[in-house]
Each structure stands twice: as C-alpha cells, then as structure tokens.
Design a protein around this motif. Structure first.
Motif, PDB file in Angstrom:
ATOM      1  N   ILE A 197       8.317   4.633   3.039  1.00 37.33           N
ATOM      2  CA  ILE A 197       8.031   4.966   4.435  1.00 37.33           C
ATOM      3  C   ILE A 197       9.197   5.775   4.971  1.00 37.33           C
ATOM      4  O   ILE A 197      10.304   5.741   4.412  1.00 37.33           O
ATOM      5  CB  ILE A 197       7.818   3.708   5.309  1.00 37.33           C
ATOM      6  N   LYS A 232       0.801  -1.226   0.000  1.00 34.03           N
ATOM      7  CA  LYS A 232       0.000   0.000   0.000  1.00 34.03           C
ATOM      8  C   LYS A 232       0.834   1.276   0.000  1.00 34.03           C
ATOM      9  O   LYS A 232       0.282   2.372  -0.133  1.00 34.03           O
ATOM     10  CB  LYS A 232      -0.919   0.007   1.220  1.00 34.03           C
ATOM     11  N   ASN A 233       2.162   1.161   0.171  1.00 36.82           N
ATOM     12  CA  ASN A 233       3.008   2.347   0.295  1.00 36.82           C
ATOM     13  C   ASN A 233       4.206   2.249  -0.652  1.00 36.82           C
ATOM     14  O   ASN A 233       4.883   1.218  -0.696  1.00 36.82           O
ATOM     15  CB  ASN A 233       3.534   2.484   1.729  1.00 36.82           C
ATOM     16  N   ASN A 234       4.482   3.334  -1.366  1.00 34.89           N
ATOM     17  CA  ASN A 234       5.691   3.371  -2.197  1.00 34.89           C
ATOM     18  C   ASN A 234       6.939   3.594  -1.358  1.00 34.89           C
ATOM     19  O   ASN A 234       8.032   3.183  -1.738  1.00 34.89           O
ATOM     20  CB  ASN A 234       5.579   4.485  -3.243  1.00 34.89           C
TER      21      ASN A 234
END
Length: 728
Positions: free
Chosen positions: A375, A371-373
């Motif tokens: 962090i 869900k994240n490219n």
C-alpha cells in the motif's frame, strides 16, 4: 587487568595527552571493581582531554564516580554488574554508550542525554520503557518518556526468526521441520530439496511456553546461502530479531565452518543486540567437531545477545531434535519483548508490549495484506490518523507522541511488513514480504541475466520477466525503481541510454582493456577489517554517472566490471577504483588512483570517491564497518616503486594521532628516509576530512598539518645553513 596495570595505562595516556583510554578486562583473569574505580578516579580526572573511556569486562556495580568525567563522548560499560545508571544523566556530552550485558532494568535517565546517538543495551532485563520500545533505539526511548498519556499496553506474542548460513547447511530443512516436526529430508522430493532462491517466509505458530492459552507467532525467514544473494540479504537482516545460524558440521565441510566469521560479523553489524543460536547440522553422526563457540562469544558477546550452540542430525527425529525443537520454542517465548507484565512490574508501573492503538493499526494492516502486496504510505497515514496516532507537528508536542514511524520500524523488525526510511522505499509499505523478496531475487537469479547478458539488461526485458509471473504495470514500475540508486542500489540506469540498465554484481570478473594515463597520480587505499558482500557494487551504483566510456574494438563501452571501474570527473581527472581480487583476502581493500593535469582536481575527485564509501557505511551498515585510509609513502625510494604493494603505507588514523601529539615526522621502514607527515597529507587531500570513522578526534587537523610543514621546513633551513658554515 589489575589496578596497577590500569595505573600504568593512565600514566601512559597522560604522557601522550590522549583523548582515549581502555581499561577493559576482556581476556584478563583480574577485573577492576567499583572500589578500584573510585581509587583510580583522581588519576582519570587528570586526563583533561579524555573523551573516550572503555571499562568493559570488569566487575563494576557502582559507577557513581563517573559523574565527574563530564567531557566523555564515548563510554563502554559492557559486561559488568551494573544495575543503577542514574549517574549517567550527568554525562551530557555522551554520543556513544555501550551498556550491554549488565543488570539494568530502568533506563529512563538516558532520555536526558540529548547528544546520545549510538546506544547498545543487549543482555539487560529492560523493563522501563517496555522492551519493544527500548530495542528501537534512543529516539524511541526519548519519545516514550515524552508521552504524557501513558495509554494502555497490550502484550506481544510475535517475533522475527532469521535462518542464515552457507548453502546446503540445512536451513530449508530446519524451516520445514519447524513447520512440520515430523518432516525428514530423506523423504522429501527432489523439488523440495532444491536450494532456496532468495528468502522463504512463513509463520510458525505454537503455544506460548509461559501460558499455553496464548499463541506464539514466529515469522520464519529462510535465507538462501548462495553468495550472489548476500547483498540483498543485508536489506532484510534486522535488529530486534532472533537469529539461527546453520553450520554444516559434517566431515569434509570445514570450509563452511570457517565462513562462520563472515556471518557473525554481518549479524553483529546489522542485527546488533540480537541473540544467536548456532545449530551444528551433522549427518549420520559424522561430526567434524571443529567449531569453537567460545571464540565467537569472546569476540561478539558484547555486541550481540546470548550466543549458544546445539548439535543435531536433521535426518533423525531423535532426542536431539526434540531438545532443539523445545529449546527454540522456549527461547523465542522468553525474548524480552514477549508476554505481559509481572505483578512486580505492575507495582513499579513498568509496562510491557505495545500501545493498544498500535495493536489496532497492526490488525488493519493484516486485513489489507490478505488482498494487497503493498500500500502507499498515505493509506497507512490515514489509518493511523483515524485510530489516533499522529506524526509530530513541526516544533510542537502532541498527546500521541509514539509516532507512526516508530510503529513501522517495529513491524519491519518483526518481519510483518517491509518499510525503509529513505526515498521511494519510504513511500510504500510492503504488506507481503514474500512478494518483494521473490521479485527482486527473480531478476538476480535469472540465467539469461547472469550468463548471457552479463548483468546488462533493458527495462523491456525486466518488464517481460516480471509480467510472465503475473505482475501488473504498477508492480513493474515500483520494482524497477526499488532496484536503483537511493533505494536498494542493485542496479543503475546507463547515462544517455533510454532503456539500458546494469546490475554491477552480475558483471564479468575480467575487465575490458582500457587506457589510463597516470599523470600526477594520487593514490589511496581503503582497507577494511571486514567488508561485506555488496559494498563495492553499491559504490558502482552511487558513482555510475562518472563511469568512463571508451572505444573497445570499435564499440563505445563503459569501463566497468565486477570489481572495478574507471571514472571520469568531467573536469580533466580520471580515477581507477578497484576492489581486491581475492574474496578470501583479509583485510579487504579498495584501491583508488586519481590522475590528470590538475593535482588539486585529482585530490578533490579522490576525496569525493572516499566520501561515498563512508556514506555507504552510514546508510546501510549503521557505521559498524571498520576501515581506514592508507596513504603511500612519498620518500624518494618509494616513489620509484611501480607496485604500490611494495611501498610503505601510513594509516590515516595513526598520522592524525602523531600530529595531535606534536609529532611531525616519521621514518620510512623501507628507505629509512625522513617523511614529513604534513606533506604526506598534502599528497592526498586538499582539506583533511574530519571525524572519519573514529571517536578520538573532533577538531580540524589543518592547523596541525600546517605546523608540521612549517616546523620541519624551518629545521631543514637551519640545518642547511649550519652545513654551509661547516663547509667554510
């Protein structure tokens, strides 16, 4: 090389009071044996200043006698038959050690060498520590052996596979065929045949060849082959990986074959110790058959892992394709860090794989990546702390010494994440490498940026470009900062301009007309044995705040172009810095001319520019680029020559060697005039730089230069007096 030839070299080194000697046997049919080394030891010990010893390419198995050479700082033992290295624990001054291509399995003793910084281990069956730790370098090795907990290790079945080469050599075809073995380029649509822009990244899964119950993951990175992309490629060429180098072996493609030199040099510099498979891609069996694999084995075998080649025609799914496909699966499955311990390993308490806590962290990052490219680093730190992997408290030891940074480096080399150790790059973990690579290449490949704007852009333009691809405000800010100095160094912000940026590699080839006064000019040439794409553009980014602005046709413009710039020191000195025009020229050069009213300031500014070149080599190329300074002759004949190319040139390294061997003069080959080496230095440097790119010298040369000036001056005065007496 036989023992008699070795003795002659030792005798010559002793006569010159040398700190360096090479007794390697690369290219010789005769090799030194362990008994020869024992016999040579008394003579080697007489070299009181010996700090560098090259014994590569021999038949050495027992190196016990080397324990007496305790002053050694650099030692090459590559391509021998060594298995036991316990004696190296006595060489506590070692800084550089090459043990490539031997039979070494246990390297615990190297953890004792506190000064060791550069270590090469490729081509060894390393089992202690686990290969996944060993390939990360000496710091990781030390930390492993400091760890008292010896936590449980889990096998690794994953690696990074990089597909590199020139454009239109079949890289993307191979990429697609690995993911779908029945794929044929002749059936692909025009869109699918389009050249790769940037990097394509996908995971190829197949049964682990040594245990079909396990699944092997190969993270495929397909690199675009256009020259404009090479500079960015260098950020993603990693150690601990498997390289596939594609060459078009079709009739008429000889130019692409000749460019193999470039790729091997880049891989050797950035992917040290990695195996390389060369694939010669033919078409309809029309092979040019001009590629000499043995040349590259001889030249790069000691720095890289196994180098092999396989011929194939991607237009056919024949026996050659089947052989390549199965060979790749087998080679990847047998990489040293892959798989579990053998029964013999367990008896010796050797472990393989990764600590189980690292595996848990890896799994959590994989979940986040859905869900994240990216962090923030603080999120990663929180995961590590919760699982029980901590950073070292200052000045203290801890139970879980296998720190967070070591895991990041390993995952980066696997191609799972992207994280760099410096500045802003350190503060973010890129969980989706495809997102970052496509974003950066998007800016470089945009036709408006390249053709209409000539590399000069605004932040507003970049914002609109990225947001048109659904990037968020935070994405835009991160990407813009990643392009700048101290990060990827692709672009710089124009000083005094709120919204203007420049991408040096996209600037015009032809410079603007500019004024450059050559008063008290100081000239130096930096010559590279090999200069990768992007060295000069990074230099422009690093020095951008000094770029001079002049009035050109009624407009204030920066004097900078693709291969040159004019710099203003802000202290009355201007410097012209120009890369050699011809990309095919070998060796490559950067010419620096500094001029102004103060000679001392001119030299000071020149030193500052040269130091940035050394910094780029350190930051981006692990100090693996070979280059050196050339100083123009200052004799009366050479000083009158306007073209520096016609002047006699003196190597900085050679001059240092002369001075340290009490040789204070040389003769210009053009004029036959005597040249004072001390004055030659004075013409370029205020204070001679130390430890520049070689391992031979470690002391300041200032005293030697002073002696050179003084002794020659005294001799000249005596000669003058004798001349006057003769006249009387």
């Amino acid at each position: 090389m036989n023992i008699q030839q070795a003795r002659e070299r030792i005798k010559h080194a002793k006569a010159e009071n040398s700190t360096y000697i090479t007794l390697n046997s690369f290219g010789y049919s005769n090799k030194l044996t362990s008994n020869d080394l024992i016999e040579l030891l008394p003579e080697l010990k007489e070299l009181k200043s010996l700090m560098t010893l090259d014994l590569g390419g021999n038949q050495l198995s027992d190196i016990e006698v080397l324990g007496q050479l305790t002053s050694l700082k650099t030692l090459n033992l590559s391509v021998n038959q060594i298995s036991n290295i316990e004696v190296l624990g006595q060489l506590t001054s070692l800084r550089t050690l090459n043990l490539s291509i031997n039979q070494i399995s246990d390297i615990e003793v190297l953890g004792q060498l506190k000064h060791l910084k550069d270590l090469s281990l490729s081509g060894n069956p390393i089992k202690n520590p686990p290969f996944a730790i060993a390939i990360q370098g000496i710091e990781a090795i030390r930390k492993y052996f400091e760890d008292n907990t010896r936590q449980k290790y889990e096998p690794v079945y994953e690696t990074k596979v990089l597909i590199v080469g020139e454009t239109e050599t079949g890289k993307t075809t191979l990429f697609n065929k690995l993911l779908n073995p029945k794929y044929l380029p002749s059936t692909a649509t025009k869109a699918k045949k389009k050249s790769t822009v940037g990097i394509n990244i996908k995971t190829w899964e197949f049964p682990y060849t040594n245990d079909s119950q396990e699944t092997m993951k190969a993270n495929l990175w397909d690199f675009g082959g256009q020259e404009i992309q090479y500079t960015l490629h260098q950020y993603f060429l990693t150690k601990s990986s498997f390289y596939i180098f594609l060459i078009s072996n079709r009739v008429g493609d000889n130019e692409k074959i000749h460019k193999a030199d470039y790729w091997f040099k880049v891989i050797s510099a950035l992917g040290k110790d990695c195996p390389v498979l060369v694939i010669l891609n033919e078409r309809h069996d029309r092979s040019a058959n001009t590629f000499d694999i043995n040349k590259y084995i001889r030249q790069f075998g000691a720095n890289l892992g196994e180098i092999e080649k396989i011929d194939v025609d991607f237009d056919k799914n024949d026996h050659r394709w089947d052989y390549l496909f199965e060979s790749l699966k087998r080679k990847i499955s047998n990489l040293p860090h892959i798989g579990a311990e053998t029964e013999e390993d367990k008896k010796k308490n050797y472990r393989k794989g990764l600590p189980e806590k690292w595996i848990k962290i890896r799994e959590e990052l994989e979940t986040l990546a859905a869900k994240n490219n990216y962090i923030k680093r603080s999120v990663y730190d929180g995961i590590c702390k919760r699982i029980g992997v901590y950073e070292n408290p200052a000045g203290k030891k801890e139970n879980e010494i296998l720190s967070q940074d070591l895991l990041l480096r390993f995952l980066h080399n696997l191609g799972v994440i992207i994280n760099f150790e410096d500045a802003l790059l350190r503060n973010y973990l890129i969980l989706n490498p495809n997102w970052l690579t496509k974003s950066l290449y998007l800016a470089l490949e945009d036709k408006t940026v390249k053709d209409k704007l000539g590399g000069k852009i605004t932040s507003r333009f970049l914002e609109e470009l990225w947001k048109s691809k659904n990037y968020s405000d935070e994405d835009y800010l991160i990407l813009l900062n990643l392009m700048l100095k101290d990060n990827f160094e692709i672009a710089y912000k124009v000083e005094g301009k709120e919204d203007d940026y420049v991408i040096p590699m996209l600037l015009p080839d032809i410079p603007l007309r500019y004024e450059f006064d050559t008063e008290n000019v100081v000239t130096l040439i930096v010559r590279f044995v090999f200069m990768p794409y992007g060295v000069f553009s990074r230099l422009v980014v690093q020095l951008n705040n000094y770029i001079d602005v002049q009035n050109v046709n009624g407009h204030e413009k920066q004097i900078v172009w693709k291969k040159g710039m004019l710099l203003d020191s802000k202290r009355g000195c201007f410097a012209e810095v120009i890369e050699s025009d011809d990309r095919e020229q070998t060796p490559k050069e950067i010419k620096i001319r500094a001029a102004g009213k103060s000679v001392e300031e001119n030299k000071r500014f020149l030193e500052q520019i040269v130091s940035r070149i050394y910094q780029i080599n350190d930051d981006w190329f692990n100090n693996n680029l070979e280059f050196g300074e050339l100083i123009p002759c200052n004799c009366e004949v050479c000083k009158e020559l306007e073209d520096d190319a016609e002047k006699e040139m003196y190597s900085f390294k050679t001059i240092r060697k002369f001075l340290r061997n009490n040789i204070y003069e040389t003769h210009c080959r053009r004029s036959a005039e005597t040249v004072n080496l001390g004055e030659l230095f004075d013409g370029v440097y205020n204070t001679p730089p130390n430890n520049r790119g070689d391992n031979y010298y470690f002391l300041d040369e200032t005293q030697f230069i002073k002696e050179a000036r003084d002794k020659v001056s005294i001799r000249q005065r005596i000669g003058a007096k004798q001349g006057k007496r003769g006249e009387m």
